[in-house]
Design a protein around this motif. Sequence first.
Motif, mmCIF file in Angstrom:
data_model
loop_
_atom_site.group_PDB
_atom_site.id
_atom_site.type_symbol
_atom_site.label_atom_id
_atom_site.label_comp_id
_atom_site.label_asym_id
_atom_site.label_seq_id
_atom_site.Cartn_x
_atom_site.Cartn_y
_atom_site.Cartn_z
ATOM 1 N N TYR A 1 51.353 44.837 47.756
ATOM 2 C CA TYR A 1 52.079 45.811 46.939
ATOM 3 C C TYR A 1 53.553 45.915 47.310
ATOM 4 O O TYR A 1 54.374 46.329 46.506
ATOM 5 N N ARG A 2 53.912 45.549 48.524
ATOM 6 C CA ARG A 2 55.301 45.718 48.967
ATOM 7 C C ARG A 2 56.180 44.533 48.594
ATOM 8 O O ARG A 2 57.286 44.702 48.075
ATOM 9 N N VAL A 3 55.700 43.333 48.892
ATOM 10 C CA VAL A 3 56.533 42.151 48.658
ATOM 11 C C VAL A 3 55.968 41.242 47.567
ATOM 12 O O VAL A 3 56.556 40.207 47.263
ATOM 13 N N GLY A 4 54.826 41.622 47.008
ATOM 14 C CA GLY A 4 54.209 40.776 45.996
ATOM 15 C C GLY A 4 54.017 41.491 44.681
ATOM 16 O O GLY A 4 54.727 42.447 44.363
ATOM 17 N N PHE A 5 53.013 41.055 43.913
ATOM 18 C CA PHE A 5 52.782 41.594 42.574
ATOM 19 C C PHE A 5 51.800 42.762 42.562
ATOM 20 O O PHE A 5 51.645 43.425 41.539
ATOM 21 N N GLY A 6 51.089 42.965 43.661
ATOM 22 C CA GLY A 6 50.188 44.112 43.757
ATOM 23 C C GLY A 6 48.995 44.064 42.824
ATOM 24 O O GLY A 6 48.512 45.108 42.369
ATOM 25 N N LEU A 7 48.484 42.873 42.537
ATOM 26 C CA LEU A 7 47.319 42.745 41.660
ATOM 27 C C LEU A 7 46.030 42.894 42.460
ATOM 28 O O LEU A 7 45.975 42.540 43.638
ATOM 29 N N SER A 8 44.993 43.412 41.809
ATOM 30 C CA SER A 8 43.709 43.630 42.473
ATOM 31 C C SER A 8 42.714 42.534 42.112
ATOM 32 O O SER A 8 42.728 41.996 40.995
ATOM 33 N N VAL A 9 41.836 42.238 43.044
ATOM 34 C CA VAL A 9 40.800 41.224 42.825
ATOM 35 C C VAL A 9 39.736 41.768 41.876
ATOM 36 O O VAL A 9 39.305 42.919 41.994
ATOM 37 N N SER A 10 39.305 40.925 40.943
ATOM 38 C CA SER A 10 38.221 41.298 40.032
ATOM 39 C C SER A 10 37.340 40.086 39.766
ATOM 40 O O SER A 10 37.751 39.158 39.066
ATOM 41 N N ARG A 11 36.151 40.111 40.314
ATOM 42 C CA ARG A 11 35.200 39.044 40.034
ATOM 43 C C ARG A 11 34.729 39.118 38.582
ATOM 44 O O ARG A 11 34.462 38.101 37.938
ATOM 45 N N ARG A 12 34.641 40.317 38.041
ATOM 46 C CA ARG A 12 34.217 40.489 36.654
ATOM 47 C C ARG A 12 35.161 39.773 35.687
ATOM 48 O O ARG A 12 34.733 39.156 34.713
ATOM 49 N N LEU A 13 36.459 39.836 35.973
ATOM 50 C CA LEU A 13 37.451 39.133 35.162
ATOM 51 C C LEU A 13 37.670 37.703 35.640
ATOM 52 O O LEU A 13 38.144 36.854 34.882
ATOM 53 N N ALA A 14 37.338 37.429 36.915
ATOM 54 C CA ALA A 14 37.689 36.160 37.566
ATOM 55 C C ALA A 14 39.182 35.913 37.396
ATOM 56 O O ALA A 14 39.615 34.834 36.972
ATOM 57 N N ASN A 15 39.967 36.923 37.757
ATOM 58 C CA ASN A 15 41.417 36.863 37.550
ATOM 59 C C ASN A 15 42.106 36.053 38.646
ATOM 60 O O ASN A 15 41.450 35.499 39.546
ATOM 61 N N LEU A 16 43.428 35.981 38.575
ATOM 62 C CA LEU A 16 44.202 35.172 39.516
ATOM 63 C C LEU A 16 43.958 35.568 40.976
ATOM 64 O O LEU A 16 43.732 34.683 41.813
ATOM 65 N N PRO A 17 44.003 36.864 41.342
ATOM 66 C CA PRO A 17 43.725 37.219 42.742
ATOM 67 C C PRO A 17 42.345 36.770 43.200
ATOM 68 O O PRO A 17 42.177 36.326 44.343
ATOM 69 N N TYR A 18 41.337 36.872 42.320
ATOM 70 C CA TYR A 18 39.988 36.433 42.687
ATOM 71 C C TYR A 18 39.962 34.928 42.932
ATOM 72 O O TYR A 18 39.376 34.456 43.919
ATOM 73 N N VAL A 19 40.588 34.168 42.062
ATOM 74 C CA VAL A 19 40.633 32.703 42.217
ATOM 75 C C VAL A 19 41.289 32.336 43.551
ATOM 76 O O VAL A 19 40.756 31.518 44.320
ATOM 77 N N LEU A 20 42.445 32.928 43.841
ATOM 78 C CA LEU A 20 43.160 32.606 45.081
ATOM 79 C C LEU A 20 42.372 33.034 46.309
ATOM 80 O O LEU A 20 42.364 32.330 47.324
ATOM 81 N N TRP A 21 41.707 34.184 46.234
ATOM 82 C CA TRP A 21 40.894 34.659 47.360
ATOM 83 C C TRP A 21 39.758 33.688 47.669
ATOM 84 O O TRP A 21 39.549 33.297 48.819
ATOM 85 N N VAL A 22 39.030 33.281 46.635
ATOM 86 C CA VAL A 22 37.907 32.356 46.819
ATOM 87 C C VAL A 22 38.382 31.015 47.376
ATOM 88 O O VAL A 22 37.795 30.471 48.319
ATOM 89 N N VAL A 23 39.459 30.484 46.816
ATOM 90 C CA VAL A 23 39.945 29.169 47.251
ATOM 91 C C VAL A 23 40.486 29.237 48.679
ATOM 92 O O VAL A 23 40.197 28.352 49.501
ATOM 93 N N ALA A 24 41.259 30.274 48.991
ATOM 94 C CA ALA A 24 41.799 30.413 50.348
ATOM 95 C C ALA A 24 40.679 30.590 51.360
ATOM 96 O O ALA A 24 40.684 29.982 52.443
ATOM 97 N N PHE A 25 39.702 31.405 51.016
ATOM 98 C CA PHE A 25 38.583 31.683 51.916
ATOM 99 C C PHE A 25 37.794 30.417 52.215
ATOM 100 O O PHE A 25 37.478 30.103 53.369
ATOM 101 N N ASN A 26 37.463 29.669 51.165
ATOM 102 C CA ASN A 26 36.672 28.455 51.351
ATOM 103 C C ASN A 26 37.467 27.354 52.032
ATOM 104 O O ASN A 26 36.898 26.550 52.784
ATOM 105 N N SER A 27 38.771 27.307 51.806
ATOM 106 C CA SER A 27 39.606 26.335 52.522
ATOM 107 C C SER A 27 39.565 26.616 54.020
ATOM 108 O O SER A 27 39.469 25.690 54.840
ATOM 109 N N GLY A 28 39.621 27.911 54.380
ATOM 110 C CA GLY A 28 39.537 28.284 55.787
ATOM 111 C C GLY A 28 38.181 27.966 56.395
ATOM 112 O O GLY A 28 38.087 27.489 57.535
#
Length: 514
Positions: A388-415
């Motif tokens: 929220y401070r330095v970024g866009f402040g978007l929330s994760v939504s699996r129901r929408l499968a929105n951009l934050p959800y996509v990035l969270w899943v990909v980053a998590f699985n990459s790790g």
Amino acid sequence: MVSSGGAAGTSATAAGAAAAAAHSYKQLKEEFVSNLSGGSVTEIAQVCAVAPVVSLLWSVLQARQSFFEPYTPLAFIVDFLLNVGALLLSVTLYSNAPLLLNLLLLTVATFIYLIPADPSIRRKKAKLPPNASSKPSPAGSSPPLGVLSTKPFLTNYRGNMLVVTCICILAVDFRLFPRRFAKVETWGTSLMDMGVGSFVYSAGIVASRPLLKEKAEGKTSPLSTRLVRSFRHSIPLLVLGVVRLLSVKGLDYAEHVTEYGVHWNFFFTLGFLPPFVALFQSALKLVPSYAALAVLLSVGYQVLLEYTELKAFILVGARDNLVSMNREGIFSFLGYLAIFLAGQDAGMFVLPRALPSRFGLSKRYTMLANMAAWTLGWWGLYFLVTNYRVGFGLSVSRRLANLPYVLWVVAFNSGLLFAFALADVVLFPGFYGATDARVEKDMYETATSKVLKAYNRNGLAVFLLANLLTGLVNMTVPTLHVGAVTTVGILGLYMVTLTGVAVGLDVYNVTIKL
């Protein structure tokens, strides 16, 4: 004496009461998985970390003590307890203390590592050095190494993901399974939300194999051929989707409509992925990589959500036609397609055998460096989008499968992939130094859990069986009224059954392709 009319009336009353009780229980179960807000990303990371920590413990046992050679009944029991039992504990009895479970497993791994290694392993290493100096098999006795390799850490990663998924789809119906681990209603993060995305991501990794083979052969299949091939893979999944739809409606099974919609289910999402990926492959002439394509697709979808009426339509629109009835499944498909493409990109640099060495590192450590860089990059994008401070402040939504959800899943699985690969590379370097296919296969067998290998081999078939068993348990057991001990017992028996079937198929060399 009771008259026949009175008996009939009593019977009808009892039947009506039973039907009302059944309807009430169904409603209670639907409410049990509805309107949930999830948990923190940190806690989900601690729970998911159990999988690579268990893999580390298994690898230390094998690399230092050769515990799983020969593969005795005791070895199988320990294999099951580590790779299935520990994951079951992480979402039930240790759900409130995943960090403690990780520390206990790491302590045991450290203790075993410090114990002097089995002398037979030293003699074996003297005959077959693990640092690429092993002698190749005599000419003609073993085929040469191919372009691609089946790396142990990929089998362990996919196997663990399947095990956790199978556990959670049944465990979620019991009160012992924390509500914060179940799928969120709209906004937030949860373990099961991560599980759905991880399933798609890992499927993307596997789907990169034919593309890499074509690339190595210097040819590219025309679009028509790719579409025909993709529809051939889609048909069984779409059939499973129809079967699930008919069974859920026919058996009046409890369902959560806002998860995918009235008729849509996860099998439809999986089934429509191959043809759309085949279409998007043509875009690589304009876009440099699958990762870039995934980002462009998910960003474009997010723009539509933010600057059109699409978000409101998905979340609160009326369900008055086929599209609106299934809007969650239809539009979230775009996000899952992006996750699949990102998984394909990971496969493009994880699966090839010959990676160019960089920064003076060996090929296997170059692979680790690439994986670490990609992990940091994806997490950086996730932070930029959600902060929220330095970024866009978007929330994760699996129901929408929105951009934050996509990035969270990909980053998590990459790790997670990086964590599995790190243990693999450090403790089993001999696999990466193999000089022919026979030696590599032997090293692969040495470095891979038989249980996880079995789950990985028939993953979709085992997942289908897990769905059938989940339905059977829910129709025969009042899961909401079961205590903790009974819950663990049922889940344990369920996982023993799944594991027995998976290992049995592997022992008899049976591969079920769906």
